[in-house]
Design an enzyme around this catalytic site. Structure first.
Site, PDB file in Angstrom:
ATOM      1  N   GLY A 197       0.809  -1.220   0.000  1.00  0.00           N
ATOM      2  CA  GLY A 197       0.000   0.000   0.000  1.00  0.00           C
ATOM      3  C   GLY A 197       0.835   1.259   0.000  1.00  0.00           C
ATOM      4  O   GLY A 197       0.661   2.138  -0.829  1.00  0.00           O
ATOM      5  N   PHE A 198       1.740   1.398   0.994  1.00  0.00           N
ATOM      6  CA  PHE A 198       2.704   2.501   1.077  1.00  0.00           C
ATOM      7  C   PHE A 198       2.049   3.880   1.156  1.00  0.00           C
ATOM      8  O   PHE A 198       2.669   4.885   0.857  1.00  0.00           O
ATOM      9  CB  PHE A 198       3.689   2.445  -0.099  1.00  0.00           C
ATOM     10  CG  PHE A 198       4.304   1.096  -0.300  1.00  0.00           C
ATOM     11  CD1 PHE A 198       5.258   0.622   0.581  1.00  0.00           C
ATOM     12  CD2 PHE A 198       3.913   0.278  -1.348  1.00  0.00           C
ATOM     13  CE1 PHE A 198       5.813  -0.642   0.424  1.00  0.00           C
ATOM     14  CE2 PHE A 198       4.462  -0.987  -1.513  1.00  0.00           C
ATOM     15  CZ  PHE A 198       5.418  -1.443  -0.627  1.00  0.00           C
ATOM     16  N   GLY A 248       1.493  -7.111   4.063  1.00  0.00           N
ATOM     17  CA  GLY A 248       2.724  -7.803   3.737  1.00  0.00           C
ATOM     18  C   GLY A 248       3.836  -7.568   4.728  1.00  0.00           C
ATOM     19  O   GLY A 248       4.917  -8.142   4.604  1.00  0.00           O
ATOM     20  N   ARG A 265      12.230  -1.449  20.855  1.00  0.00           N
ATOM     21  CA  ARG A 265      12.239  -2.913  20.875  1.00  0.00           C
ATOM     22  C   ARG A 265      11.808  -3.460  19.517  1.00  0.00           C
ATOM     23  O   ARG A 265      10.827  -3.000  18.932  1.00  0.00           O
ATOM     24  CB  ARG A 265      11.259  -3.405  21.958  1.00  0.00           C
ATOM     25  CG  ARG A 265      11.303  -4.909  22.227  1.00  0.00           C
ATOM     26  CD  ARG A 265      12.446  -5.255  23.150  1.00  0.00           C
ATOM     27  NE  ARG A 265      12.545  -6.682  23.393  1.00  0.00           N
ATOM     28  CZ  ARG A 265      11.896  -7.328  24.367  1.00  0.00           C
ATOM     29  NH1 ARG A 265      11.079  -6.669  25.166  1.00  0.00           N
ATOM     30  NH2 ARG A 265      12.082  -8.626  24.547  1.00  0.00           N
ATOM     31  N   GLY A 288       7.701   2.622  15.402  1.00  0.00           N
ATOM     32  CA  GLY A 288       7.416   2.134  14.060  1.00  0.00           C
ATOM     33  C   GLY A 288       8.671   1.908  13.237  1.00  0.00           C
ATOM     34  O   GLY A 288       9.673   2.603  13.392  1.00  0.00           O
ATOM     35  N   GLY A 314       8.130   0.793   9.644  1.00  0.00           N
ATOM     36  CA  GLY A 314       7.708   0.621   8.264  1.00  0.00           C
ATOM     37  C   GLY A 314       8.253   1.657   7.308  1.00  0.00           C
ATOM     38  O   GLY A 314       8.370   1.398   6.109  1.00  0.00           O
ATOM     39  N   GLU A 315       8.585   2.852   7.811  1.00  0.00           N
ATOM     40  CA  GLU A 315       8.983   3.936   6.912  1.00  0.00           C
ATOM     41  C   GLU A 315      10.402   4.436   7.135  1.00  0.00           C
ATOM     42  O   GLU A 315      10.987   5.072   6.262  1.00  0.00           O
ATOM     43  CB  GLU A 315       7.979   5.089   7.056  1.00  0.00           C
ATOM     44  CG  GLU A 315       6.641   4.709   6.453  1.00  0.00           C
ATOM     45  CD  GLU A 315       5.487   5.594   6.887  1.00  0.00           C
ATOM     46  OE1 GLU A 315       5.136   6.497   6.108  1.00  0.00           O
ATOM     47  OE2 GLU A 315       4.934   5.368   7.964  1.00  0.00           O
TER      48      GLU A 315
END
Length: 770
Positions: free
Chosen positions: A274-275, A502, A661, A734, A736-737
């Site tokens: 998605g991003f 994903g 963590r 986070g 993811g980015e």
């Protein structure tokens, strides 16, 4: 924003900042932080992996419906104007066609609330969807065909003929700047910071750099195309979607079609990437409107070109970065300003100054984003909006300053490490970037880097090393909630309206829930991807893990309280409070005396209960206003540039991360590497070719819009500090980015070290090096 509202928000922020830690979520660390040898951090393979490799994981375009039709869109070819004539006769007469819908026969719809305009609004733009004859960008959908097969629909849409009355649009950055700029707002906050007189201090500084950096448009290209399968049953809408915001999508569709939110059911169990792009765009509304008009289910899968035409991406930026420093490298002034483009029908500037707000200490700051309006597809979130391109300008400028000072660029960064947030004044929740820099430099062999550009050659190849700081903030949006159902046989089901795109969400949170409950992995089921489940959770901003975690913490506390009440006075746990108890070996135990325990089966059996269900909401994310919370990374690149052809090859790359963590070592490694690979695309090849005469995207395919392929990707090593953030759920921030940030600068700085040429305009293509 009104003056009164702004003043009230300022007062609330100050009150939260000054409140005792114990009043704030995260004031008492999550007990899971202290679990050192359990499931937390274990490299568990994705639990949905077997389904995917066996073809059993159904994506949005793979759900069967009776009497299904297939949709194809016809797009405008002008940037601004109106439709004078639209001839659909040939399309209607084509084989298999069930419906042709345009603005002339589309159902009347309410305006689409764009993302951020209301709590659950998810619209990519505010343009009325087939409600009038107006054209707002080149590529706007103007007709949809429904047919019995996809091939029939594709053919029929090609037969639609449209005549336009074209008007003068604004399709170039220079023309837009000439009209005028407006101050940028991001998530309701002004993109402007001024502390002391940075321009004056820059002028007085003995050492300085002052340069302009440019980044182009980027388009989204997830492997799974944007798709949905939907049907109406009376006034109830069922949607199988590819979404990273199921609750937001359901609310927005309900608003547009003027039905109750509970009448819209959106599920999205699997998403192929998605991003930031898979929220809600016009194709959702068009498909639902056409299904209502035709009285039949609809499947719509955008073509790759269709994704370029109507799904926004990252917009272009023009950034000025100026830094003034003393001879020892300490910053007197940090200036990061510039311009980014938006559209008249959305509000999503590229907030490229965000890294400069917290990454470095300086005596003065001037940070500001101005915006201009263009007639183009609405830009949107794209992996690390702001930070991905903002770190390019900032971190290249720091490298340039290091050269001017004849100082090692890592030492220059460490020299300006802040003790507290330099623009907000808040304490950091945790910050270990210096440790990441030192460990990464040792692992990468930074001491072998030549300070003299162009000094290292291997045959035709010039070889250089570069580095950059990666940074991305911790977010946790309001709306987190969870439901836990515990059964007498010691099994648990955790339900959250979250998303699996994903990255391993289901796997990681099965691990976390199992560890929290004291159960094994196979005793826990994590359900998600359904707007009827608890929570308003967005898979974006690297905040889904925190949002889910906070919701599960709240539900677990409610579960423990309910179990203690059921346990009664005959239990070894009698008299204990919920915060004194945790999960262990299939039951509850006293945290400081694990021998005082009772199994779930025993508690529920004595209470004659087969199961117990609780649901709870997470507290408001006040920690964001009490501490400065960020993930960081130290990025290292070795670039090879061919002296004859100018070809660039990345020899190796290392990211040393400080993200709190790590919950799953295997999925985290994949996320970090994926971000770095996307960053290599940003640095070396990705660029949307936009014709400024017509406002048309000219390379709407993966044949012409280049992304990294196997041969472009070098050995990528990742490592991390694994120091928990005591203020975040599970101690995790986070991931993811963060991987994409800093990569563009690390590559550009390595290319400079290899060749002596500064490239300040992405992507770094060979023509810029010849």
């Amino acid at each position: 924003m009104s003056f009164v509202k702004e003043a009230m928000q300022t007062v609330v922020k100050k009150a939260v900042a000054l409140a005792p830690d114990s009043w704030i979520p995260g004031g008492k660390p999550d007990p899971l932080i202290y679990h050192k040898h359990g499931l937390i951090g274990a490299p568990v393979s994705r639990l949905d992996g077997p389904q995917k490799v066996a073809g059993q994981a159904r994506f949005a375009a793979e759900f069967a419906m009776k009497d299904l039709t297939y949709a194809a869109l016809h797009y405008s070819t002008i940037a601004k104007g109106r439709i004078v004539e639209i001839d659909t006769a040939a399309a209607k007469a084509a084989p298999g066609v069930a419906l042709v819908m345009t603005h002339r026969n589309a159902p009347r719809l309410k305006p689409t609330p764009p993302f951020g305009s209301q709590a659950k609004a998810a619209g990519g733009d505010a343009v009325p969807v087939m409600q009038d004859d107006r054209i707002h960008w080149n590529g706007q959908p103007v007709a949809v065909v429904l047919a019995e097969t996809q091939e029939q629909a594709d053919h029929a849409q090609s037969l639609v003929r449209v005549t336009y009355a074209e008007e003068a649009g604004v399709t170039s950055l220079e023309a837009a700047k000439a009209i005028g700029t407006e101050p940028g707002l991001f998530m309701g906050e002004p993109l402007k910071v001024e502390i002391h007189d940075a321009e004056a201090r820059l002028a007085a500084a003995p050492h300085k750099v002052d340069a302009t950096y440019r980044t182009p448009r980027h388009n989204h290209n997830p492997i799974e195309l944007h798709a949905l399968t939907l049907a109406w049953s009376g006034d109830e809408l069922r949607v199988h979607d590819a979404s990273q915001a199921v609750d937001h999508a359901a609310w927005t569709l309900a608003h547009v079609f003027d039905v109750k939110e509970e009448q819209v059911h959106v599920t999205s169990p699997f998403v192929g990437g998605g991003f930031g792009s898979k929220t809600l765009w016009q194709h959702h509304i068009i498909a639902a409107a056409a299904a209502k008009l035709a009285g039949r289910p609809v499947r719509m899968v955008l073509s790759r070109e269709g994704v370029f035409r109507m799904v926004g991406g990252r917009t272009l930026t023009e950034q000025r970065v100026a830094i003034g420093a003393q001879a020892d490298g300490r910053f007197d002034a940090l200036i990061h300003t510039g311009t980014t483009a938006m559209t008249p029908h959305n509000s999503m500037p590229e907030p490229f100054i965000l890294p400069a707000r917290s990454a470095y200490a300086a005596e003065s700051f001037k940070l500001e984003v101005d915006t201009v309006k263009l007639n183009m597809v609405a830009n949107t979130f794209m992996r690390a909006p702001g930070e991905a391109v903002g770190t390019f300008g900032l971190e290249c400028a720091i490298d340039e300053l290091a050269v001017a000072l004849d100082m090692d660029p890592i030492q220059l960064r460490i020299r300006n490490e802040p003790e507290k947030d330099p623009t907000l004044g808040l304490p950091f929740s945790a910050r270990h970037i210096v440790e990441a820099w030192r460990a990464g430099a040792e692992r990468f062999g930074w001491d072998r880097r030549s300070r003299t550009p162009g000094n290292r050659r291997e045959g035709e190849w010039r070889v250089g090393m570069g580095c950059a700081t990666a940074t991305y903030p911790y977010y946790r949006m309001p709306g987190g909630a969870a439901r836990i159902t515990l059964t007498r046989d010691g099994r648990a089901k955790v339900a959250v309206a979250a998303h699996e795109m994903g990255m391993g969400t289901a796997t990681t949170h099965t691990q976390v829930a199992a560890e929290r409950l004291g159960l094994s992995l196979d005793q826990v089921e994590f359900t998600y991807g359904d707007n009827t489940l608890p929570g308003t959770v967005l898979a974006g901003g690297s905040q889904q893990t925190a949002s889910i975690g906070a919701g599960v913490i709240a539900a677990h506390r409610a579960l423990v309280a309910a179990l203690l009440k059921l346990a009664g006075n005959d239990s070894p746990l009698a008299g204990l409070k919920a915060e004194e108890v945790g999960g262990l070996d299939g039951g509850l135990c006293k945290l400081d005396d694990p021998q005082a325990r009772e199994s779930y089966a025993s508690i529920l059996g004595r209470a004659q209960r087969d199961e117990l269900t609780v649901q709870a909401e997470a507290p408001a994310p006040l920690e964001l206003q009490h501490w400065s919370m960020h993930s960081h990374g130290a990025m290292f690149c070795e670039a090879r540039v061919n002296a004859v052809t100018g070809e660039i090859r990345i020899g190796r790359f290392l990211g040393a991360f400080d993200c709190g963590r790590i919950l799953n070592a295997k999925t985290a490694t994949s996320q970090f590497r994926g971000g770095i690979i996307m960053g290599l695309g940003l640095a070396l090849m990705e660029e949307t070719q936009f014709d400024e005469r017509s406002g048309r995207i000219m390379n709407p395919s993966l044949a012409e819009y280049h992304v990294p392929v196997q041969m472009d990707v070098p050995e990528i090593e990742v490592m991390w500090t694994d120091e928990p953030d005591p203020r975040a759920p599970m101690g995790a921030r986070g991931i993811g980015e963060i991987g994409i940030t800093g990569v563009g600068a690390a590559v550009a700085n390595a290319v400079y070290n290899a060749t002596g040429k500064r490239i300040r305009d992405l992507p770094i293509t060979l023509d810029k090096l010849l």
